[in-house]
Design a protein around this motif. Structure first.
Motif, PDB file in Angstrom:
ATOM      1  N   VAL A 128       0.831  -1.208   0.000  1.00 51.26           N
ATOM      2  CA  VAL A 128       0.000   0.000   0.000  1.00 51.26           C
ATOM      3  C   VAL A 128       0.870   1.264   0.000  1.00 51.26           C
ATOM      4  CG1 VAL A 128      -1.826   1.267   1.224  1.00 51.26           C
ATOM      5  CG2 VAL A 128      -1.863  -1.213   1.190  1.00 51.26           C
ATOM      6  N   LEU A 169      -5.912  -0.716   2.859  1.00 51.94           N
ATOM      7  CA  LEU A 169      -6.306  -0.764   1.449  1.00 51.94           C
ATOM      8  C   LEU A 169      -7.776  -0.354   1.302  1.00 51.94           C
ATOM      9  CD1 LEU A 169      -4.908  -1.481  -1.151  1.00 51.94           C
ATOM     10  CD2 LEU A 169      -5.365  -3.894  -0.699  1.00 51.94           C
ATOM     11  N   LYS A 220      -8.784   3.270   1.115  1.00 52.48           N
ATOM     12  CA  LYS A 220      -8.461   4.033  -0.106  1.00 52.48           C
ATOM     13  C   LYS A 220      -9.720   4.298  -0.926  1.00 52.48           C
ATOM     14  CE  LYS A 220      -3.884   3.963   0.150  1.00 52.48           C
ATOM     15  NZ  LYS A 220      -3.066   5.161   0.118  1.00 52.48           N
ATOM     16  N   ILE A 232      -1.632   3.530  -4.887  1.00 52.18           N
ATOM     17  CA  ILE A 232      -1.011   2.420  -4.148  1.00 52.18           C
ATOM     18  C   ILE A 232       0.444   2.372  -4.627  1.00 52.18           C
ATOM     19  CG2 ILE A 232      -0.983  -0.108  -3.944  1.00 52.18           C
ATOM     20  CD1 ILE A 232      -4.026  -0.016  -4.447  1.00 52.18           C
TER      21      ILE A 232
END
Ligand code: NAD
Ligand code: FES
Length: 281
Positions: free
Chosen positions: A38, A73, A76, A82
């Motif tokens: 990430v 993650l 996001k 990423i």
């Protein structure tokens, strides 16, 4: 840096993320995965490619926020980036015309079963899908699975939607009805995959599972993803992730996956604590 083209929750804690990754989108086959980092300081996590669009240059992953990295993650959004997306990795699913195939997805495992079900359908198979979830609100990809299937069944543990029971019970029902089943693909939690293997074993139905051991490099070098199949050591990241379910040592897989549980729990709790602190200032 890899840009997120779209991101939306499919169910509580389960997010669909479409990422710009044109070279991976062009090359990937069903069953393959990517390793994602990430940010610069993050760990690497393997995630199966649920779908790709070579024209648009994107891949799609479906992430269940369980530990620190998957929660990061899932925080996001569209337009975020990423740091690393490496792939496609792993051996593609073995696809051929088997006849009647049953593709079984347990929980978020449905996202991994989906691309292989698509490929099995394209190869001319009669595709039956069984997708199990604990309850109705956790069912994912129902429309996609129905579209790719000749017959589609949803099961819920609590009976809030579809067949009331486990995916294993629905599979047993199909077998008991006298249907010829030539091939079973099962992807989900380890107890589910083990239980499916035991359902099909007496009938000698070829059964394949996708294993999810701990992975570090994803390229066969670290040994982290070691699994035992037919009493032999295999590396899931290069020899798999799909293996013959009747030959997998599920206990060994389950034991190895628990090795870092205390550290994973601590790291996830620290992450949630940090997020709560940020929200409160
Ligand atoms: P879950 O616990 O909600 O189970 C999903 C379905 O699997 C259930 O509805 C049931 O039908 C079936 N099932 C579960 N336990 C069973 C048993 N003992 N016998 C028969 N059927 C059973 O699933 P979840 O919370 O979405 O899954 C989370 C787990 O799946 C995590 O541990 C994750 O690591 C694992 N996972 C595995 C893969 C893979 O590649 N195999 C991919 C993603 C997630
Ligand atoms: Fe390192 Fe497979 S993840 S050998």
């Amino acid at each position: 840096m890899y840009r997120i083209v779209s991101a939306q929750f499919l169910a509580e804690n389960i997010k669909k993320i479409e990422i710009e990754a044109p070279r991976i989108a062009k090359k990937r086959n069903a069953g393959q995965f990517v390793m994602i980092r990430v940010d610069e300081s993050g760990e690497r996590v393997p995630l199966t490619i649920a779908d790709s669009n070579p024209e648009k240059g994107t891949i799609t992953i479906i992430v269940q926020g369980m530990g620190k990295t998957t929660r990061e993650l899932n925080s996001k959004n569209t337009g975020d980036t990423i740091t690393d997306v490496v792939g496609p990795l792993g051996a593609p699913s073995h696809i051929e015309k088997f006849g009647t195939v049953v593709s079984i997805g347990g929980g978020v495992g449905t996202a991994i079963a989906y691309p292989t079900a698509v490929a099995l359908k394209k190869a001319g198979n009669y595709v039956i899908t069984i997708n199990g979830a604990r309850s109705k609100d956790l069912v994912i990809l129902e429309k996609e699975m129905t579209t790719v299937s000749d017959e589609a069944y949803i099961t819920t543990d609590d009976g809030s939607y579809g067949f009331h029971g486990f995916v294993t019970q629905k599979l047993q029902e199909l077998i008991d009805s006298g249907r010829t089943i030539d091939y079973v693909l099962a992807i989900g939690p380890i107890p589910m995959m083990k239980a499916i293997a035991e359902v099909t074993r007496p009938y000698h139905i070829k059964t394949v599972v996708s294993l999810n051991p701990i992975m570090v490099d994803g390229t066969g070098m670290c040994g982290g993803c070691r699994v035992t199949v037919d009493k032999q050591i295999k590396f899931a990241c290069v020899d798999g992730p799909e293996f013959d379910a009747h030959l997998v040592d599920f206990k060994n897989l389950s034991d190895r996956n628990k090795i870092y549980l205390p550290e994973e729990k601590q790291s996830a709790e620290a992450y949630v604590h940090r997020c709560n602190l940020i929200k409160s200032v």
